[in-house]
Design a protein around this motif. Structure first.
Motif, short mmCIF file in Angstrom:
data_model
loop_
_atom_site.label_atom_id
_atom_site.label_comp_id
_atom_site.label_asym_id
_atom_site.label_seq_id
_atom_site.Cartn_x
_atom_site.Cartn_y
_atom_site.Cartn_z
N ASP A 1 10.58 -0.43 9.37
CA ASP A 1 11.38 0.78 9.18
C ASP A 1 10.50 1.80 8.48
O ASP A 1 10.27 1.75 7.29
CB ASP A 1 12.60 0.41 8.31
N THR A 2 10.00 2.76 9.25
CA THR A 2 8.98 3.63 8.70
C THR A 2 9.51 4.56 7.61
O THR A 2 8.76 5.08 6.82
CB THR A 2 8.32 4.49 9.81
N THR A 3 10.85 4.76 7.58
CA THR A 3 11.38 5.61 6.52
C THR A 3 11.41 4.86 5.19
O THR A 3 11.49 5.45 4.13
CB THR A 3 12.81 6.07 6.85
N ASP A 4 11.34 3.55 5.30
CA ASP A 4 11.46 2.72 4.10
C ASP A 4 10.06 2.40 3.58
O ASP A 4 9.57 1.30 3.69
CB ASP A 4 12.20 1.43 4.47
N THR A 5 9.38 3.38 3.08
CA THR A 5 7.99 3.18 2.69
C THR A 5 7.89 2.57 1.29
O THR A 5 8.78 2.72 0.47
CB THR A 5 7.19 4.48 2.72
N ILE A 6 6.79 1.91 1.09
CA ILE A 6 6.57 1.26 -0.19
C ILE A 6 5.65 2.14 -1.02
O ILE A 6 4.62 2.59 -0.55
CB ILE A 6 5.97 -0.14 0.02
N ASN B 1 -8.28 1.18 5.52
CA ASN B 1 -7.85 1.45 6.90
C ASN B 1 -8.37 2.81 7.38
O ASN B 1 -8.82 3.62 6.59
CB ASN B 1 -6.32 1.40 6.97
N LYS B 2 -8.26 3.00 8.68
CA LYS B 2 -8.67 4.24 9.36
C LYS B 2 -10.19 4.40 9.31
O LYS B 2 -10.71 5.53 9.16
CB LYS B 2 -7.95 5.47 8.76
N ALA B 3 -10.89 3.29 9.43
CA ALA B 3 -12.36 3.31 9.42
C ALA B 3 -12.88 4.27 10.48
O ALA B 3 -13.95 4.87 10.30
CB ALA B 3 -12.91 1.90 9.65
N ASP B 4 -12.10 4.41 11.55
CA ASP B 4 -12.54 5.32 12.63
C ASP B 4 -12.65 6.75 12.16
O ASP B 4 -13.42 7.54 12.71
CB ASP B 4 -11.55 5.21 13.80
N ALA B 5 -11.89 7.12 11.12
CA ALA B 5 -11.86 8.52 10.69
C ALA B 5 -12.54 8.74 9.34
O ALA B 5 -12.46 9.81 8.77
CB ALA B 5 -10.40 8.99 10.62
N VAL B 6 -13.19 7.70 8.81
CA VAL B 6 -13.81 7.82 7.49
C VAL B 6 -15.32 8.06 7.66
O VAL B 6 -15.98 7.35 8.41
CB VAL B 6 -13.58 6.52 6.67
N GLY C 1 0.84 -1.18 0.00
CA GLY C 1 0.00 0.00 0.00
C GLY C 1 0.88 1.23 0.00
O GLY C 1 2.09 1.13 0.21
N LYS C 2 0.24 2.38 -0.23
CA LYS C 2 1.03 3.62 -0.30
C LYS C 2 1.56 4.01 1.08
O LYS C 2 1.04 3.55 2.09
CB LYS C 2 0.15 4.73 -0.87
N PRO C 3 2.55 4.89 1.08
CA PRO C 3 3.06 5.36 2.37
C PRO C 3 1.91 5.95 3.19
O PRO C 3 1.00 6.56 2.63
CB PRO C 3 4.05 6.46 1.98
N ASN C 4 1.96 5.72 4.48
CA ASN C 4 0.96 6.24 5.42
C ASN C 4 -0.38 5.54 5.38
O ASN C 4 -1.31 5.97 6.05
CB ASN C 4 0.73 7.73 5.22
N ALA C 5 -0.49 4.48 4.59
CA ALA C 5 -1.75 3.75 4.58
C ALA C 5 -1.99 3.10 5.94
O ALA C 5 -3.13 2.86 6.33
CB ALA C 5 -1.72 2.68 3.49
N GLY C 6 -0.91 2.82 6.65
CA GLY C 6 -1.05 2.19 7.98
C GLY C 6 -0.51 0.76 7.99
O GLY C 6 -0.90 -0.04 8.85
N LYS C 7 0.40 0.47 7.08
CA LYS C 7 0.91 -0.89 6.96
C LYS C 7 1.64 -1.37 8.22
O LYS C 7 1.39 -2.46 8.71
CB LYS C 7 1.83 -1.02 5.73
N SER C 8 2.54 -0.51 8.71
CA SER C 8 3.28 -0.99 9.88
C SER C 8 2.39 -1.05 11.11
O SER C 8 2.55 -1.92 11.96
CB SER C 8 4.53 -0.14 10.13
N THR C 9 1.39 -0.16 11.18
CA THR C 9 0.45 -0.23 12.29
C THR C 9 -0.33 -1.55 12.23
O THR C 9 -0.53 -2.23 13.24
CB THR C 9 -0.53 0.96 12.23
N LEU C 10 -0.74 -1.93 11.02
CA LEU C 10 -1.48 -3.18 10.84
C LEU C 10 -0.60 -4.38 11.21
O LEU C 10 -1.03 -5.30 11.90
CB LEU C 10 -1.97 -3.31 9.40
N ILE D 1 -11.08 -1.75 8.32
CA ILE D 1 -10.46 -1.98 9.62
C ILE D 1 -9.97 -0.65 10.20
O ILE D 1 -9.97 0.37 9.50
CB ILE D 1 -9.23 -2.92 9.52
N SER D 2 -9.60 -0.72 11.44
CA SER D 2 -8.93 0.43 12.04
C SER D 2 -7.70 -0.13 12.75
O SER D 2 -7.79 -0.63 13.87
CB SER D 2 -9.90 1.12 13.00
N ALA D 3 -6.60 -0.08 12.04
CA ALA D 3 -5.39 -0.74 12.54
C ALA D 3 -4.93 -0.14 13.86
O ALA D 3 -4.47 -0.84 14.75
CB ALA D 3 -4.28 -0.65 11.50
N LYS D 4 -5.09 1.18 13.96
CA LYS D 4 -4.58 1.88 15.14
C LYS D 4 -5.28 1.39 16.41
O LYS D 4 -4.65 1.27 17.45
CB LYS D 4 -4.81 3.39 14.96
#
Ligand code: GDP
Length: 473
Positions: free
Chosen positions: A280-285, A336-341, A227-236, A375-378
């Protein structure tokens, strides 16, 4: 025919300190040998499958431990030899003393897998089942346990042994034709022989195909989160690992290692690919089109495409779906981020994949638009995703109970070689080729099938299979 070989002994339980340890002795004279070191009832006079309390003593008559000894008389034991199981206290010192006394009394320390090898040589089970003993012991998920258990109980090898026997009868007839040399005789009915070979191929081919699924059961479903950067991959990733982290231990009771990139959901093992990059959050996909993401998808059997529900537009989503479809891999779309959608945004996004499936109006292509899993990974609200992941793995027919699955590379190799030889033989029959060519292919098929089930063995083969067992098995 039961062969009783020289007595061997080993610790049957896991090494290390435990309440109880079990030492096994198997072979000719196992009972009388143990009896010399045991004070209690005369073990040589006891019926099979009885347990006796007493003391285990050194040859100098010093008490080493209080023990419970179980006697199994040949052929009613695991190895079909005379077997004694000595349950003692689980101290390493006591275990070492008892093993030392047993070896001084004439037993030899067992090699890895030697008990199972003897059981195999005495016809307790075929080779595939013997290997399954190791797999059952190593099984650490519901699916791998099921696959190993099915093999232990005969699985596909029983059926193949029967078919091989029928093939042997035909080969005898074809070889008889060869004895008649120039004369034009045909003892083996070609259409029947062809039919039998087709039947065998019909059994073998699904097994060959099952290997991919079998490997997945044994080693886990290779899964990638993209997924894109900031999608919440590492949180998931963290949420998944916190809840379902795979804890494995290779020696029960000793080390417990956490495998960082494996998790179990409903008894199915998932192996997450390239989690280091996600941590590694700097290493985004970047987008799926990026080469590195492509490579990860290539390695995966299942792709989790995660997008940020608060920033993703229907067009973004359609583009991602198109790229995922192109990859040819099964995937799940996760918002992701269903809580904020907002509900409105969610509805628009939910509907957008259907627009795509209407466009992709390919004949025969059932318009089943991918459903978005929210989902809401956070907040670790990820149950919906877990349900879908385990359902995906389970719908694979080969993973369902009952069907035979090949999980062993050795089996695959023999099955593939048998199939090739049979295909050759069938082609030879169809081309009206002479009996000697057909006989040659049939002999290859028989040898390969025989090596699979263990009817044809070599010392090297047995050494390589049983050498991989632990000592005491
Ligand atoms: P990655 O770049 O895809 O690995 O994304 P991260 O896991 O680093 O998350 C990016 C940002 O999104 C972080 O600030 C997270 O706190 C936030 N985030 C992740 N999951 C959620 C969620 O379920 N809800 C909300 N509101 N924010 C989230």
């Amino acid at each position: 025919m039961i062969h009783q070989l020289e007595p061997i002994t080993a610790l049957a339980t896991a090494p290390g300190i435990g309440a109880i340890a079990v030492i096994r002795v198997s072979g000719e004279g196992a009972i009388s040998l143990t009896n010399k070191l045991f004070r209690g009832k005369d073990l040589t006079q006891q019926p099979s499958h009885t347990a006796h309390f007493g003391t285990f003593r050194s040859s100098a008559d010093a008490i080493i431990d209080e023990v419970l000894v179980t006697v199994f008389q040949s052929p009613k034991s695991f190895t079909k030899e005379d077997v004694v199981e000595i349950s003692c206290h689980g101290s390493e010192f006591i275990i070492r003393q008892i093993l030392t006394e047993l070896t001084s009394a004439g037993a030899r320390l067992a090699k890895p897998g030697e008990f199972t090898q003897r059981a195999f040589l005495n016809g307790q089970f075929d080779l595939v089942q013997a290997e399954a003993v190791a797999d059952v012991i190593a099984a650490d998920s519901a699916a791998s346990h099921r696959a190993a258990l099915s093999q232990l109980r005969g699985g596909f090898s029983k059926q193949l042994t029967e078919l091989r026997q029928q093939l042997i009868d035909f080969v005898a007839l074809v070889e008889l034709e060869l004895d008649f040399g120039e004369e034009d005789v045909e003892f083996a009915k070609r259409d029947q022989l062809r039919g039998l070979m087709q039947t065998i191929r019909g059994v073998i081919q699904p097994l060959i195909d099952s290997f991919t699924a079998g490997n997945v059961i044994k080693n886990g479903v290779p899964t990638v989160i993209v997924g894109k950067p900031n999608a919440g991959k590492s949180t998931l990733l963290n949420a998944l690992l916190n809840e379902e982290k795979a804890i494995v231990s290779d020696i029960p009771g000793t080390t417990r290692d956490v495998i960082e990139d494996e998790l179990f959901i409903d008894g199915v093992r998932f192996r997450l690919i390239d989690t280091a990059g996600l941590r590694d959050t700097t290493d985004t996909i970047e987008a799926i089109g990026v080469a590195r993401t492509r490579q990860q998808i290539d390695k995966a059997a299942l792709v989790v495409y995660l997008f940020d529900g608060t920033t993703t537009t229907p067009d973004d989503l359609l583009q991602a779906i198109a790229e995922l479809d192109e990859s040819g891999k099964p995937y799940v779309l996760v918002g992701n981020k269903a809580d904020a959608v907002s509900d409105a945004t969610r509805q628009t996004l939910d509907g957008s994949p259907y627009a795509l499936s209407a466009v992709a109006n390919v004949p025969g292509n059932v318009p089943t638009a991918p459903r978005i899993i929210w989902i809401s990974a956070k907040d670790a609200q990820i149950d919906a995703l877990k349900t879908v992941l385990s359902a995906r793995a389970r719908t694979d027919s080969a993973m369902q109970a009952g069907s035979s699955v090949v999980t062993n590379a050795r089996h695959l190799q023999h099955l593939t070689a048998t199939d090739d030889a049979l295909a050759h033989a069938i082609a030879a029959i169809d081309a009206g080729t002479s009996a000697d060519w057909i006989a040659m292919d049939l002999r290859i098929a028989l040898r390969e099938l025989g090596e699979l089930t263990g009817e044809v063995t070599t010392d090297d083969l047995l050494a390589s299979i049983f050498g991989r067992f632990c000592i005491g098995k």
